[in-house]
Design a protein around this motif. Structure first.
Motif, PDB file in Angstrom:
ATOM      1  N   GLN A   1       0.830  -1.210   0.000  1.00 61.60           N
ATOM      2  CA  GLN A   1       0.000   0.000   0.000  1.00 61.60           C
ATOM      3  C   GLN A   1       0.867   1.265   0.000  1.00 61.60           C
ATOM      4  OE1 GLN A   1      -2.277  -0.871   3.531  1.00 61.60           O
ATOM      5  NE2 GLN A   1      -3.922  -1.910   2.389  1.00 61.60           N
ATOM      6  N   VAL A   2       1.978   1.224   0.754  1.00 61.64           N
ATOM      7  CA  VAL A   2       2.889   2.377   0.771  1.00 61.64           C
ATOM      8  C   VAL A   2       3.526   2.566  -0.610  1.00 61.64           C
ATOM      9  CG1 VAL A   2       5.066   3.254   1.710  1.00 61.64           C
ATOM     10  CG2 VAL A   2       3.364   2.257   3.239  1.00 61.64           C
ATOM     11  N   TYR A   3       3.962   1.460  -1.227  1.00 53.30           N
ATOM     12  CA  TYR A   3       4.554   1.558  -2.566  1.00 53.30           C
ATOM     13  C   TYR A   3       3.557   2.147  -3.557  1.00 53.30           C
ATOM     14  CZ  TYR A   3       8.617  -1.370  -1.312  1.00 53.30           C
ATOM     15  OH  TYR A   3       9.765  -1.864  -0.765  1.00 53.30           O
ATOM     16  N   GLN A   4       2.306   1.690  -3.463  1.00 53.02           N
ATOM     17  CA  GLN A   4       1.283   2.204  -4.375  1.00 53.02           C
ATOM     18  C   GLN A   4       1.112   3.716  -4.186  1.00 53.02           C
ATOM     19  OE1 GLN A   4      -2.419   0.122  -4.085  1.00 53.02           O
ATOM     20  NE2 GLN A   4      -3.395   1.248  -5.750  1.00 53.02           N
ATOM     21  N   GLN A   5       1.132   4.148  -2.925  1.00 56.85           N
ATOM     22  CA  GLN A   5       0.990   5.572  -2.623  1.00 56.85           C
ATOM     23  C   GLN A   5       2.191   6.366  -3.151  1.00 56.85           C
ATOM     24  OE1 GLN A   5       0.528   6.312   1.598  1.00 56.85           O
ATOM     25  NE2 GLN A   5       1.196   8.437   1.422  1.00 56.85           N
ATOM     26  N   LEU A   6       3.389   5.843  -2.940  1.00 52.91           N
ATOM     27  CA  LEU A   6       4.596   6.546  -3.379  1.00 52.91           C
ATOM     28  C   LEU A   6       4.674   6.643  -4.904  1.00 52.91           C
ATOM     29  CD1 LEU A   6       7.205   4.954  -0.930  1.00 52.91           C
ATOM     30  CD2 LEU A   6       6.439   7.336  -0.936  1.00 52.91           C
ATOM     31  N   ILE A   7       4.367   5.527  -5.584  1.00 52.75           N
ATOM     32  CA  ILE A   7       4.472   5.507  -7.045  1.00 52.75           C
ATOM     33  C   ILE A   7       3.378   6.364  -7.675  1.00 52.75           C
ATOM     34  CG2 ILE A   7       4.307   4.007  -9.070  1.00 52.75           C
ATOM     35  CD1 ILE A   7       5.703   1.824  -7.381  1.00 52.75           C
ATOM     36  N   LYS A   8       2.211   6.376  -7.051  1.00 54.89           N
ATOM     37  CA  LYS A   8       1.122   7.218  -7.559  1.00 54.89           C
ATOM     38  C   LYS A   8       1.473   8.703  -7.477  1.00 54.89           C
ATOM     39  CE  LYS A   8      -3.904   7.825  -7.140  1.00 54.89           C
ATOM     40  NZ  LYS A   8      -5.121   7.432  -6.371  1.00 54.89           N
ATOM     41  N   ALA A   9       2.330   9.051  -6.513  1.00 56.21           N
ATOM     42  CA  ALA A   9       2.710  10.453  -6.319  1.00 56.21           C
ATOM     43  C   ALA A   9       3.848  10.900  -7.227  1.00 56.21           C
ATOM     44  CB  ALA A   9       3.116  10.671  -4.860  1.00 56.21           C
ATOM     45  N   ILE A  10       4.431   9.985  -8.021  1.00 54.72           N
ATOM     46  CA  ILE A  10       5.541  10.360  -8.909  1.00 54.72           C
ATOM     47  C   ILE A  10       5.017  11.284 -10.007  1.00 54.72           C
ATOM     48  CG2 ILE A  10       7.191   9.503 -10.620  1.00 54.72           C
ATOM     49  CD1 ILE A  10       7.358   6.902  -9.001  1.00 54.72           C
TER      50      ILE A  10
ATOM     51  N   CYS B   1       8.763   9.261 -15.038  1.00 57.13           N
ATOM     52  CA  CYS B   1       9.027  10.348 -14.084  1.00 57.13           C
ATOM     53  C   CYS B   1       9.648  11.538 -14.794  1.00 57.13           C
ATOM     54  CB  CYS B   1       9.966   9.843 -12.985  1.00 57.13           C
ATOM     55  SG  CYS B   1      10.488  11.131 -11.832  1.00 57.13           S
ATOM     56  N   ASN B   2       9.042  12.705 -14.632  1.00 51.55           N
ATOM     57  CA  ASN B   2       9.571  13.915 -15.283  1.00 51.55           C
ATOM     58  C   ASN B   2       9.846  15.036 -14.285  1.00 51.55           C
ATOM     59  OD1 ASN B   2       7.002  14.724 -14.625  1.00 51.55           O
ATOM     60  ND2 ASN B   2       6.375  15.306 -16.703  1.00 51.55           N
ATOM     61  N   GLU B   3      10.023  14.685 -13.024  1.00 50.05           N
ATOM     62  CA  GLU B   3      10.348  15.693 -12.023  1.00 50.05           C
ATOM     63  C   GLU B   3      11.754  16.221 -12.273  1.00 50.05           C
ATOM     64  OE1 GLU B   3      10.949  16.120  -7.167  1.00 50.05           O
ATOM     65  OE2 GLU B   3       9.823  14.446  -7.995  1.00 50.05           O
ATOM     66  N   PRO B   4      11.930  17.545 -12.400  1.00 50.73           N
ATOM     67  CA  PRO B   4      13.257  18.100 -12.673  1.00 50.73           C
ATOM     68  C   PRO B   4      14.278  17.672 -11.628  1.00 50.73           C
ATOM     69  CG  PRO B   4      11.565  19.795 -12.893  1.00 50.73           C
ATOM     70  CD  PRO B   4      10.901  18.582 -12.307  1.00 50.73           C
ATOM     71  N   GLY B   5      15.437  17.209 -12.105  1.00 45.74           N
ATOM     72  CA  GLY B   5      16.511  16.838 -11.195  1.00 45.74           C
ATOM     73  C   GLY B   5      16.355  15.482 -10.547  1.00 45.74           C
ATOM     74  N   LYS B   6      15.253  14.764 -10.860  1.00 46.76           N
ATOM     75  CA  LYS B   6      15.038  13.457 -10.245  1.00 46.76           C
ATOM     76  C   LYS B   6      15.075  12.371 -11.312  1.00 46.76           C
ATOM     77  CE  LYS B   6      11.961  10.891  -7.135  1.00 46.76           C
ATOM     78  NZ  LYS B   6      10.772  10.946  -6.292  1.00 46.76           N
ATOM     79  N   ARG B   7      15.743  11.272 -11.003  1.00 46.67           N
ATOM     80  CA  ARG B   7      15.770  10.137 -11.920  1.00 46.67           C
ATOM     81  C   ARG B   7      15.528   8.885 -11.103  1.00 46.67           C
ATOM     82  NH1 ARG B   7      21.667  10.239 -14.245  1.00 46.67           N
ATOM     83  NH2 ARG B   7      21.196   8.155 -15.006  1.00 46.67           N
TER      84      ARG B   7
END
Length: 569
Positions: free
Chosen positions: A53-62, A161-167
């Motif tokens: 459930q935590v993984y789902q929450q984290l990945i959904k927030a990417i 993932c397209n967050e600037p500076g994050k890969r």
């Protein structure tokens, strides 16, 4: 089994203690700092359903690009999962570079699911040209997915993932190879003893370090890699560097214990790679997952921004050499660049030069040494020294004294930069500079900020005075540090990237018509006069070094080496 919703792909008989759920059943936290701490401490590590459930929450927030394939796309494309072909009939795409799907306590039929998911991802992400970590990531996320479609969506979001500076995942050979070079740089700086072991035992250091991601996403046991994944999904790519450095430290400790203090014997690189792989696969017998993470986060690294700058610098170096796709014929390594049949120095042997080469930034490992200046050929003239060395960056200065001591410096910046200070002696260069001695014993002294990050904070706020432009005014011979356009300095370890608490910590190199100087503050690491005949060495603040030889010495021979592009044009 309470976790059946999120464990249909799992062979619970192989899970051991992890099959027993315990600990918290929910996460009630909105503060990012607290959430990071919970991830590091394994708050959800003992409850499979909570972890899912935590993984789902984290990945959904990417943050993802607008069009990101989701579970419905997978169901439309792949149809009914019950009509699966066996995994042997679904080949993995070329971009995984031969990496197989790790078993990770999955059921045999789950391997077929992983192949189906990766095959579908390859069709939906045609821009991926190199992604060797994808099989391991897919297998891990299958553990925490209700069906193939959900696993597909989770991996898709990581790829998008397209967050600037994050890969999150390397998707080109250029990105992957630059990450290997970056890992080599970090190992060189933060794990010097382990790095020295690899240099001493492997013929090709870069080839050994090319496995660094696979150590984690492929070789680590399931119980350990899931703990890494807990933190990786919260904190990002830098976590992988930390864990790989920790594994390298543990491997060095393991070898030291096995050898009982005996000197390491050099072997082919493939043998060292297999030895590291075997150690990591069996690490569970000596190192717990929590102990691994504790070691990883005890390593004092610079910020994510600094590592990103280093990665970009290495990417630029590879692009300039035309290395953007995998071409094994283009691989160059430390040993090949220092061919003992062609290398000739009057001061150091090929073996000693190879040891020095192991200290330099990885992006120059694709170069070979080029003799620019030597007093035995070009005479003892500072003017000739400058005329032969200007236009080359970086350079390597090596000195042999009349007492037989050997010392020197790696200098990051073109000597022509000295002219920016006019008639005054002015410091320039970057924190990639270092000084060293070879005889009577071998030792390197890096920029003091590398060993003591507390001497500098992160990037200065815009408008704050640049420390590198401050001028000490104590006397008429004071040494200035001229301002330099931002684009001209190396993107990594440039003084302008740090808020230094003392200008003395960034006095790297200086020169004028009557001397060359390396290091400053309370003395100079090296001072050579205009006749390249007499010199001085002392402790200096910049490198926090002891005298490199006798404090007052006479030069027997001085050589300067450049870095010649070894790649075919």
């Amino acid at each position: 089994m309470a976790e059946e919703d999120y464990g249909s792909f799992v062979d619970w008989n192989q899970m051991g203690e992890l099959a027993k759920s315990s600990g918290p059943t929910k996460v009630d936290c909105k503060d990012l700092k607290e959430f990071k701490q919970m991830a590091r401490q394994g708050h959800w590590a003992k409850n499979h359903k909570l972890r899912a459930q935590v993984y789902q929450q984290l990945i959904k927030a990417i943050p993802c690009r607008t069009v990101t394939p989701d579970a419905e796309v997978y169901r439309d494309l792949m149809g009914n999962p019950s009509n699966k072909k066996s995994s042997s009939t679904i080949p993995l795409p070329e971009f995984v570079d031969g990496n197989q799907v790790p078993r990770y306590c999955l059921k045999p039929e789950a391997m077929t699911s992983a192949h189906r998911i990766i095959s579908c991802l390859a069709g939906q992400f045609p821009d991926i040209s190199y992604c060797p970590a994808l099989p391991a990531i897919t297998a891990l996320l299958l553990h925490f997915s209700m069906d193939e479609a959900q696993c597909f969506e989770h991996v898709s979001r990581m790829l998008s993932c397209n967050e600037p500076g994050k890969r999150l995942l390397d998707q080109t050979y250029l990105a992957y190879q630059s990450s290997c070079m970056t890992f080599g740089d970090l190992a060189n700086k933060y794990c010097p003893a382990a790095h020295k072991l690899i240099v001493a035992t492997a013929q090709d250091v870069l080839e050994v370090y090319s496995d660094w991601q696979h150590w984690i996403l492929g070789d680590l046991p399931y119980s350990h890699v899931t703990r890494v994944l807990d933190v990786y999904l919260v904190e990002g790519y830098k976590v992988l560097y930390r864990v790989a450095l920790a594994l390298l430290k543990f491997y060095r400790k393991h070898k030291a214990g096995a050898q009982g203090g005996q000197a390491s014997q050099q072997q082919d690189s493939e043998g060292v790679r297999r030895d590291i792989q075997t150690f990591i696969k069996g690490i569970g017998s000596t190192v717990t997952p929590d102990k691994l993470l504790e070691k990883a986060f005890s390593i004092r690294l610079f910020s994510r921004k600094e590592i990103t700058l280093l990665q970009l610098t290495n990417e630029k170096s590879l692009q300039q050499k035309g290395i953007t796709v995998k071409q094994k014929s283009l691989r160059r390594n430390v040993q090949l660049a220092l061919n003992p049949e062609t290398f000739s120095s009057e001061i150091v042997s090929a073996k000693e030069m190879r040891d020095i080469w192991s200290w330099i930034p990885e992006r120059f490992a694709l170069c070979q040494p080029q003799l620019l200046f030597t007093t035995s050929r070009d005479g003892c003239s500072l003017n000739r020294f400058y005329s032969h060395c200007e236009g080359y960056e970086p350079t390597l200065l090596i000195i042999r004294t009349t007492d037989g001591d050997v010392c020197g410096a790696f200098l990051s910046t073109d000597w022509e930069e000295r002219k920016r200070g006019g008639n005054k002696v002015s410091f320039f260069g970057t924190g990639e500079c270092f000084v060293f001695r070879m005889k009577p014993e071998m030792e390197r002294y890096e920029w003091v900020v590398i060993r003591h990050p507390e001497l500098a904070s992160s990037i200065k706020p815009q408008g704050q005075e640049d420390v590198a432009s401050e001028v000490p005014n104590s006397d008429s011979n004071s040494l200035q540090q001229p301002e330099k356009p931002a684009g001209d300095l190396s993107p990594f370890l440039s003084a302008r990237h740090f808020n230094l608490n003392s200008k003395n910590t960034s006095m790297f190199m200086a020169g004028n018509f009557d001397s060359i100087i390396v290091g400053g503050g309370d003395g100079n690491a090296l001072y050579i006069d205009s006749e390249l005949n007499h010199g001085r060495t002392a402790h200096c603040t910049t490198f926090d070094n002891p005298p490199l030889c006798a404090e007052n010495f006479q030069v027997s021979l001085l050589e300067v080496w450049g870095f010649q592009d070894a790649m075919p044009s």
